[in-house]
Design a protein around this motif. Structure first.
Motif, short mmCIF file in Angstrom:
data_model
loop_
_atom_site.label_atom_id
_atom_site.label_comp_id
_atom_site.label_asym_id
_atom_site.label_seq_id
_atom_site.Cartn_x
_atom_site.Cartn_y
_atom_site.Cartn_z
N LEU A 152 -24.81 -58.39 66.95
CA LEU A 152 -25.00 -59.49 66.08
C LEU A 152 -25.62 -58.79 64.58
O LEU A 152 -26.29 -57.55 64.60
CB LEU A 152 -26.36 -60.19 66.45
N ARG A 153 -25.25 -59.33 63.33
CA ARG A 153 -25.68 -58.82 62.23
C ARG A 153 -26.49 -59.67 61.56
O ARG A 153 -26.33 -61.09 61.40
CB ARG A 153 -24.38 -58.83 61.25
N ASP A 154 -27.52 -59.15 60.46
CA ASP A 154 -28.33 -59.91 59.82
C ASP A 154 -27.53 -60.02 58.39
O ASP A 154 -26.54 -59.87 58.51
CB ASP A 154 -29.55 -59.14 59.52
N ARG A 155 -28.45 -60.62 57.47
CA ARG A 155 -27.66 -61.11 56.18
C ARG A 155 -27.14 -60.00 55.41
O ARG A 155 -26.43 -60.24 54.34
CB ARG A 155 -28.61 -61.97 55.37
N ASP A 156 -27.73 -58.75 55.63
CA ASP A 156 -27.31 -57.69 54.82
C ASP A 156 -26.20 -56.76 55.47
O ASP A 156 -25.71 -55.88 55.26
CB ASP A 156 -28.22 -56.62 54.60
N GLY A 157 -25.47 -57.65 56.83
CA GLY A 157 -24.76 -56.77 57.40
C GLY A 157 -25.30 -55.74 58.56
O GLY A 157 -24.52 -55.17 59.34
N VAL A 158 -26.42 -55.53 58.66
CA VAL A 158 -26.76 -54.48 59.55
C VAL A 158 -26.93 -55.13 60.95
O VAL A 158 -27.22 -56.21 61.23
CB VAL A 158 -28.39 -54.19 59.23
N ARG A 159 -26.45 -54.36 61.91
CA ARG A 159 -26.30 -54.89 63.40
C ARG A 159 -27.34 -54.73 64.15
O ARG A 159 -28.07 -53.38 63.60
CB ARG A 159 -25.09 -54.02 63.93
N LEU A 160 -27.67 -55.59 65.17
CA LEU A 160 -28.75 -55.24 65.83
C LEU A 160 -29.03 -53.93 66.60
O LEU A 160 -30.17 -53.33 66.48
CB LEU A 160 -28.89 -56.35 66.79
N ASP A 161 -27.80 -53.29 67.00
CA ASP A 161 -28.00 -52.05 67.60
C ASP A 161 -28.38 -50.89 66.55
O ASP A 161 -29.44 -49.95 66.80
CB ASP A 161 -26.87 -51.60 68.33
N GLU A 162 -28.08 -51.15 65.34
CA GLU A 162 -28.36 -50.13 64.41
C GLU A 162 -29.80 -50.26 64.01
O GLU A 162 -30.56 -49.48 63.64
CB GLU A 162 -27.57 -50.42 62.97
N ALA A 163 -30.25 -51.60 63.72
CA ALA A 163 -31.54 -51.85 63.57
C ALA A 163 -32.62 -51.03 64.56
O ALA A 163 -33.78 -50.83 64.26
CB ALA A 163 -31.89 -53.25 63.51
N LEU A 164 -32.16 -51.13 65.81
CA LEU A 164 -33.10 -50.71 66.96
C LEU A 164 -32.74 -49.51 66.89
O LEU A 164 -33.92 -48.66 67.16
CB LEU A 164 -32.78 -51.38 68.21
N ALA A 165 -31.85 -48.78 66.78
CA ALA A 165 -31.65 -47.39 66.60
C ALA A 165 -32.44 -46.47 65.77
O ALA A 165 -33.02 -45.60 66.01
CB ALA A 165 -30.06 -46.74 66.56
N GLU A 166 -32.60 -47.26 64.59
CA GLU A 166 -33.45 -46.78 63.51
C GLU A 166 -34.94 -46.73 63.95
O GLU A 166 -35.48 -46.08 63.51
CB GLU A 166 -33.61 -47.73 62.26
N LEU A 167 -35.18 -47.44 64.94
CA LEU A 167 -36.76 -47.21 65.57
C LEU A 167 -36.98 -46.59 66.67
O LEU A 167 -37.87 -46.60 67.27
CB LEU A 167 -37.34 -48.69 65.96
N GLY A 168 -35.52 -45.83 67.15
CA GLY A 168 -35.47 -45.13 68.30
C GLY A 168 -35.44 -45.98 69.60
O GLY A 168 -35.95 -45.26 70.68
N LEU A 169 -35.06 -47.18 69.63
CA LEU A 169 -34.75 -48.05 70.55
C LEU A 169 -33.52 -48.14 70.85
O LEU A 169 -32.45 -47.80 70.20
CB LEU A 169 -35.48 -49.34 70.27
N ALA A 170 -33.30 -48.92 72.07
CA ALA A 170 -32.04 -49.17 72.62
C ALA A 170 -30.86 -47.80 72.82
O ALA A 170 -29.79 -48.10 72.76
CB ALA A 170 -31.40 -50.35 71.69
N ALA A 171 -31.62 -46.86 72.97
CA ALA A 171 -30.79 -45.58 73.26
C ALA A 171 -30.06 -45.88 74.54
O ALA A 171 -30.54 -46.50 75.51
CB ALA A 171 -31.72 -44.37 73.02
N GLY A 172 -28.83 -45.49 74.71
CA GLY A 172 -28.06 -45.47 76.16
C GLY A 172 -27.83 -46.87 76.19
O GLY A 172 -27.41 -47.51 75.24
N ASP A 173 -27.77 -47.52 77.02
CA ASP A 173 -27.28 -48.78 77.57
C ASP A 173 -28.68 -49.49 78.14
O ASP A 173 -28.57 -49.80 79.39
CB ASP A 173 -26.10 -48.77 78.52
N PRO A 174 -29.20 -50.27 77.29
CA PRO A 174 -30.57 -50.86 77.94
C PRO A 174 -30.22 -52.21 78.93
O PRO A 174 -29.09 -52.71 78.50
CB PRO A 174 -31.25 -51.38 76.77
N HIS A 175 -31.15 -52.31 79.80
CA HIS A 175 -30.78 -53.38 80.87
C HIS A 175 -31.93 -54.23 80.65
O HIS A 175 -33.09 -53.87 80.47
CB HIS A 175 -30.76 -52.78 82.15
#
Ligand code: GLV
Ligand code: MN
Ligand code: MN
Length: 406
Positions: A152-175
Motif C-alpha cells: 500500500l502506498r501513501d499520497r507521496d508514493g511511500v510504501r507501508l513496508d518502507e514506512a515501517l522499516a524506517e521505524l525499525g518495524l516489520a523486519a522479516g515477515d511479520p505475522h
C-alpha cells in the motif's frame, strides 16, 4: 472516583493537546508513522512505563501495555492515536487516555483483577495515510494479510513496508499475533460521533452494532482540451461526470436512509484554463445492512456509468475496502449497559468504523462505550466532549473493567 484521577486525566489531556494541532484551523494532523503521531506513541510508552505496565509492541506499530494481574486471556481496553486530516482531539485519544485513567482508578481503589488488563493503541485506524481503515488491528488479527498490505502506498508514493522499516518495524515477515487466546475481551471507549446520546440525555452509551461501510475509487478519464476555444458541445469533461455522480450519490443515499460522501478528489492536470484529462474521486458509503450498502453502491455506479456515457468519458469503479456489518455480542453489551451503579446506559448503533469492530469480526468478544458529544460533530476541529462527561466515561470504563475482571 478518587480526587487525584480527574487531575491525572486532565494532565494527560493537556499534555497531548498541542501535538499535531494546526494553528490555522485548530484541527489535528496526526498521520500514522509521522512526527505528531510518533510523539504521541512516545508519550504512551512513557505513561505505560510510569505505571509499571509491561509493553508488548508488535511488528506493525501496535502496542499493548499490560498490567500483569491474575491469569488467563487479557481484558484489553484502548483505541488509537492517529487522526484524519484536520480531525478532532477526541476521536481515538479519548479512549487511550481514559484507559490509562481507568487503570489509575482501579489501582486507587485497591482492585486486584483476576486476569491481565491491557491498554492498547492500534496504528492507522483512520486509514488516512495508506487508505485502509483499521489497518493496525486488521494486520494484528490477520483480517488483512501482510503480503497484501505491505505494498500500500501513501499520497507521496511511500510504501507501508518502507514506512515501517524506517521505524525499525516489520523486519522479516511479520505475522498476525492477536486472537482470543491473547485477548479474552476488548472494550473500546470512544467519543460518540453522532447525537443519539444527546437526544437521550445520557452521558454514556454502549454500542449495539457498526453499520457496514466501504471506500470506492472512481477513476474518470476524458479528453484534455482548451477551456476557452473548445465548444461546450465538443467536450468530454470528466469533471462533469464526477460532479453529477456526487450529486446523484447524495440523493440516492438520502432517499434510502443510507450515507454516501465524496470527501477526496484529484484532477489532472489541475489547470484552471484546461478541460481536465482525468478525475479520481473517493466515495465513502455506509448502509444499514450489507444488502443496503451493496444496493446503494450498485445504483450509484450504474448512474455514474450512464452519465459517463452521455459525457463521452470513461469510468472505472474499484472497491478499495469494504467492511461488513458488525453486531457486538449482545450478551456482553447488555451486561455492560445494565450491570453498574447508575441508571442503565442506552445501547445505540454507530455508522463509524472502529478497531473494536475488527476484533469482534475476528472472534474476540468486544464492546464499546460511547461518551456524549454535545454537537455530534466529528472528523472536524469542532469535535468536542465536556470534561465532566469524559470523567464519567473514565468511571464507566473502570467500573466495566472491574466487573469483567473480577
Ligand atoms: C472512522 O472513523 C470511520 O471512518 O468510520
Ligand atoms: Mn475517526
Ligand atoms: Mn476513532
Amino acid at each position: 472516583m478518587g480526587a487525584s484521577v480527574p487531575d491525572h486525566f486532565e494532565h494527560m489531556w493537556r499534555t497531548i493537546q498541542p501535538l499535531g494541532r494546526s494553528d490555522r484551523s485548530g484541527g489535528y494532523f496526526r498521520q500514522p508513522f509521522a512526527s505528531a503521531e510518533r510523539e504521541l506513541d512516545a508519550w504512551f510508552v512513557e505513561q505505560a512505563s510510569a505505571r509499571g505496565l509491561r509493553m508488548e509492541p508488535d511488528a506493525f506499530g501496535n502496542r499493548i501495555a499490560w498490567w500483569d494481574a491474575g491469569s488467563g486471556p487479557g481484558l484489553v481496553t484502548g483505541s488509537h492515536l492517529d487522526s484524519v486530516l484536520d480531525g478532532g482531539a477526541y476521536d481515538g485519544p479519548l479512549g487511550v487516555v481514559s484507559a490509562l485513567a481507568a487503570v489509575d482508578v482501579l489501582r486507587e481503589r485497591g482492585v486486584r483483577p483476576s486476569r491481565p488488563i491491557g491498554v492498547s493503541v492500534f496504528v492507522e485506524e483512520e486509514g488516512s495515510r495508506f487508505g485502509l481503515a483499521c489497518l493496525g488491528s486488521r494486520l494484528a488479527t490477520g483480517a488483512v494479510a501482510w503480503e497484501m498490505a505491505r505494498g500500500l502506498r501513501d499520497r507521496d508514493g511511500v510504501r507501508l513496508d518502507e514506512a515501517l522499516a524506517e521505524l525499525g518495524l516489520a523486519a522479516g515477515d511479520p505475522h498476525p499475533w492477536l486472537g482470543s487466546q491473547h485477548i479474552g475481551c476488548f472494550i473500546e471507549l470512544h467519543v460518540e460521533q453522532g447525537r443519539d446520546l444527546v437526544d437521550r440525555g445520557a452521558a454514556i452509551g454502549v454500542a449495539s452494532r457498526i453499520w457496514p461501510h466501504g471506500r470506492y475509487r472512481f477513476e474518470i478519464s476524458g479528453s484534455p482540451n482548451h477551456a476557452g476555444t473548445t465548444r461546450m458541445e465538443d467536450r468530454h469533461d470528466p469533471m462533469l461526470t464526477y460532479a453529477m455522480t456526487a450529486l446523484s450519490a447524495s440523493k440516492q443515499a438520502r432517499v434510502t436512509g443510507q450515507r454516501a460522501t465524496f470527501g477526496r478528489v484529484e484532477t489532472q492536470p489541475n489547470s484552471t484554463n484546461s478541460v481536465p484529462s482525468a478525475v479520481t474521486a473517493w466515495m465513502d458509503a455506509r448502509g444499514e445492512t450489507d444488502e443496503a450498502l451493496a444496493d446503494l453502491v450498485a445504483t450509484i455506479t450504474r448512474q455514474a456509468q450512464e452519465r459517463a456515457g452521455r459525457d463521452g468519458t470513461k469510468l472505472t469503479v474499484t472497491a478499495e475496502s469494504v467492511s461488513g456489518a458488525v453486531d457486538f455480542a449482545p450478551g456482553l453489551a447488555h451486561r455492560i449497559a445494565a450491570d453498574h451503579e447508575s441508571a442503565a446506559w442506552p445501547i445505540v448503533p454507530t455508522q463509524a468504523g472502529h478497531d473494536a469492530g475488527i476484533l469482534s469480526a475476528q472472534g474476540i468478544p468486544s464492546a464499546m462505550l460511547f461518551v456524549r458529544n454535545p454537537t455530534g460533530v466529528s472528523h472536524s476541529p469542532a469535535e468536542h466532549a465536556e470534561t465532566a462527561d469524559c470523567l464519567a466515561g473514565v468511571h464507566a470504563l473502570a467500573e466495566t473493567l472491574e466487573r469483567l475482571a473480577s
